[in-house]
Design a protein around this motif. Structure first.
Motif, PDB file in Angstrom:
ATOM      1  N   MET A   1      39.027  18.866  27.377  1.00  0.00           N
ATOM      2  CA  MET A   1      38.463  19.891  28.099  1.00  0.00           C
ATOM      3  C   MET A   1      39.217  20.756  28.977  1.00  0.00           C
ATOM      4  N   ALA A   2      39.272  22.002  28.528  1.00  0.00           N
ATOM      5  CA  ALA A   2      39.471  23.487  29.158  1.00  0.00           C
ATOM      6  C   ALA A   2      38.338  23.821  30.758  1.00  0.00           C
ATOM      7  N   SER A   3      39.933  23.424  31.757  1.00  0.00           N
ATOM      8  CA  SER A   3      39.198  23.527  33.218  1.00  0.00           C
ATOM      9  C   SER A   3      38.428  24.594  33.231  1.00  0.00           C
ATOM     10  N   HIS A   4      37.404  24.655  35.242  1.00  0.00           N
ATOM     11  CA  HIS A   4      36.499  25.711  34.628  1.00  0.00           C
ATOM     12  C   HIS A   4      36.951  27.145  34.766  1.00  0.00           C
ATOM     13  N   LYS A   5      36.268  28.517  34.615  1.00  0.00           N
ATOM     14  CA  LYS A   5      37.006  29.355  35.269  1.00  0.00           C
ATOM     15  C   LYS A   5      36.292  29.933  35.843  1.00  0.00           C
ATOM     16  N   TYR A   6      37.111  29.534  37.449  1.00  0.00           N
ATOM     17  CA  TYR A   6      35.882  30.672  38.575  1.00  0.00           C
ATOM     18  C   TYR A   6      36.035  31.944  38.732  1.00  0.00           C
ATOM     19  N   TYR A   7      34.899  32.623  39.742  1.00  0.00           N
ATOM     20  CA  TYR A   7      34.308  34.138  40.045  1.00  0.00           C
ATOM     21  C   TYR A   7      35.824  35.215  39.434  1.00  0.00           C
ATOM     22  N   SER A   8      36.298  35.045  41.055  1.00  0.00           N
ATOM     23  CA  SER A   8      37.717  35.823  40.538  1.00  0.00           C
ATOM     24  C   SER A   8      37.825  35.787  38.947  1.00  0.00           C
ATOM     25  N   GLU A   9      37.889  34.368  38.820  1.00  0.00           N
ATOM     26  CA  GLU A   9      39.674  34.331  37.873  1.00  0.00           C
ATOM     27  C   GLU A   9      38.637  34.632  36.245  1.00  0.00           C
ATOM     28  N   ARG A  10      36.745  35.421  36.448  1.00  0.00           N
ATOM     29  CA  ARG A  10      36.717  35.467  35.097  1.00  0.00           C
ATOM     30  C   ARG A  10      35.755  37.149  34.805  1.00  0.00           C
ATOM     31  N   LEU A  11      35.840  37.835  36.479  1.00  0.00           N
ATOM     32  CA  LEU A  11      35.472  39.118  36.456  1.00  0.00           C
ATOM     33  C   LEU A  11      37.230  39.840  36.835  1.00  0.00           C
ATOM     34  N   GLY A  12      38.793  39.229  36.641  1.00  0.00           N
ATOM     35  CA  GLY A  12      39.130  39.584  36.781  1.00  0.00           C
ATOM     36  C   GLY A  12      40.179  40.319  37.405  1.00  0.00           C
ATOM     37  N   ASN A  14      41.146  37.985  39.591  1.00  0.00           N
ATOM     38  CA  ASN A  14      41.809  37.269  40.610  1.00  0.00           C
ATOM     39  C   ASN A  14      43.583  37.672  40.403  1.00  0.00           C
ATOM     40  N   PRO A  15      44.995  37.479  41.270  1.00  0.00           N
ATOM     41  CA  PRO A  15      45.464  38.385  41.513  1.00  0.00           C
ATOM     42  C   PRO A  15      46.177  37.196  40.627  1.00  0.00           C
ATOM     43  N   ASN A  16      46.208  36.022  41.082  1.00  0.00           N
ATOM     44  CA  ASN A  16      47.308  34.616  39.757  1.00  0.00           C
ATOM     45  C   ASN A  16      46.866  34.602  38.938  1.00  0.00           C
ATOM     46  N   ALA A  17      45.681  34.892  38.377  1.00  0.00           N
ATOM     47  CA  ALA A  17      45.125  35.246  36.784  1.00  0.00           C
ATOM     48  C   ALA A  17      46.027  34.553  36.184  1.00  0.00           C
ATOM     49  N   ASN A  18      46.913  34.722  36.198  1.00  0.00           N
ATOM     50  CA  ASN A  18      47.963  33.957  34.934  1.00  0.00           C
ATOM     51  C   ASN A  18      48.732  33.410  35.823  1.00  0.00           C
ATOM     52  N   ARG A 145      55.072  30.947  35.300  1.00  0.00           N
ATOM     53  CA  ARG A 145      55.660  30.957  33.492  1.00  0.00           C
ATOM     54  C   ARG A 145      55.371  29.458  33.408  1.00  0.00           C
ATOM     55  N   ARG A 146      55.555  29.109  31.635  1.00  0.00           N
ATOM     56  CA  ARG A 146      54.931  27.325  31.240  1.00  0.00           C
ATOM     57  C   ARG A 146      56.341  27.000  31.200  1.00  0.00           C
ATOM     58  N   PHE A 147      55.903  25.226  31.876  1.00  0.00           N
ATOM     59  CA  PHE A 147      57.215  24.997  31.650  1.00  0.00           C
ATOM     60  C   PHE A 147      56.016  23.468  32.135  1.00  0.00           C
TER      61      PHE A 147
END
Length: 279
Positions: A1-12, A14-18, A145-147
């Motif tokens: 199940m995909a995790s919920h995206k919160y307000y700041s991430e949905r609107l771009g 969040n400085p740590n969105a990535n 980074r993806r590990f």
């Protein structure tokens, strides 16, 4: 199940969105280490503390020395004091070291005096590894980074999105050569710190598996299809080194494509062979 995206991430916003930077990941790792340490998951290896006896050594004895001998680095232990200054390589080295020595506490004796707590006496390494891997991968999932930590205790690059299932699927064959060579190629490609040459070699190793299967491929493919399957590897700087090779391409992008193409092909071919042999 995909995790919920919160307000700041949905609107771009969040400085740590990535993902989070290394320092934050080290901090999160330290917190899960301290929780597991408190719960006795490293008592067997690293030792424990008793209000009466003081420090009780684990089976590693001098942990600093064992880390130096295993990793060939100083200043990694105690984790509580060093974790926030780890480089990425340091962090991954320590995670792999701890994975080799974690063990879940099973039975012990409660020492009530002075609030000392449990003195664990029996442990289960497999259960400890499962929990540590789950916790570590939960932290690494937030890294920019993806590990991920594999079941074999190696830090590997996470699969590209959409290809996760191919690494979880079993190869439908009992041929040890095929299984071992394919798995070795996958680890070579995904291992933390793998170079462009490592990844090219991983592609070549997968092609070698198909070459090994070629006598059976001839029963399943037309000559033209068979030739097309090996054309990329034979003419684009993977298997041969000569002036006829086409190498003016972005290796980082195309070697990734070749890797997934040949790995997927091995899975498909093995399934077709399996069906053919049951007729």
């Amino acid at each position: 199940m995909a995790s919920h995206k919160y307000y700041s991430e949905r609107l771009g916003l969040n400085p740590n969105a990535n993902g989070l930077p290394l320092l934050d990941i080290c901090g999160l790792f330290l917190r899960i280490y301290e929780l597991l340490r408190t719960d006795g998951y490293f008592d067997e290896a690293l030792g424990s503390w008793c209000v009466d006896a003081g420090h009780i050594s684990g089976y590693l004895g001098d942990v600093d020395l064992e880390i130096l001998l295993a990793i060939r680095k100083k200043n990694l232990y105690p984790v509580e004091d060093r974790a926030l200054s780890y480089s990425e390589d340091d962090l991954f080295d320590v995670i792999e070291f701890l994975y080799q020595h974690v063990s879940a506490p099973v039975e012990g004796t409660m020492h009530n005096y002075g609030g000392c707590g449990m003195h664990w006496e029996t442990f289960n390494k497999q259960k400890g590894k499962i929990l540590l891997r789950e916790k570590v991968n939960g932290v690494l999932g937030h890294y920019v980074r993806r590990f991920e930590l594999s079941a074999n205790g190696e830090i590997l690059s996470s699969p590209d999105i959409g290809f996760e299932m191919i690494f979880e699927a079993d190869l439908p064959t009992k041929d040890k050569t095929v299984v071992d060579r394919t798995n070795a190629a996958v680890v070579r490609y995904r291992r933390h710190g793998s170079t462009a040459d490592d990844r090219r070699q991983a592609v070549r190793d997968l092609v070698d598996v198909l070459e090994y299967l070629r006598p059976q491929l001839k029963l399943l493919l037309t000559k033209s299809d068979e030739n097309d399957l090996f054309n990329i590897a034979n003419n684009f700087g993977i298997r041969h080194l000569n002036d006829q090779q086409k190498t003016s391409y972005d290796a980082a992008i195309w070697h990734s494509w070749m890797f997934y193409f040949y790995l997927s092909t091995i899975h498909v071919v093995l399934r077709k062979i399996e069906v053919f042999n049951t007729k």
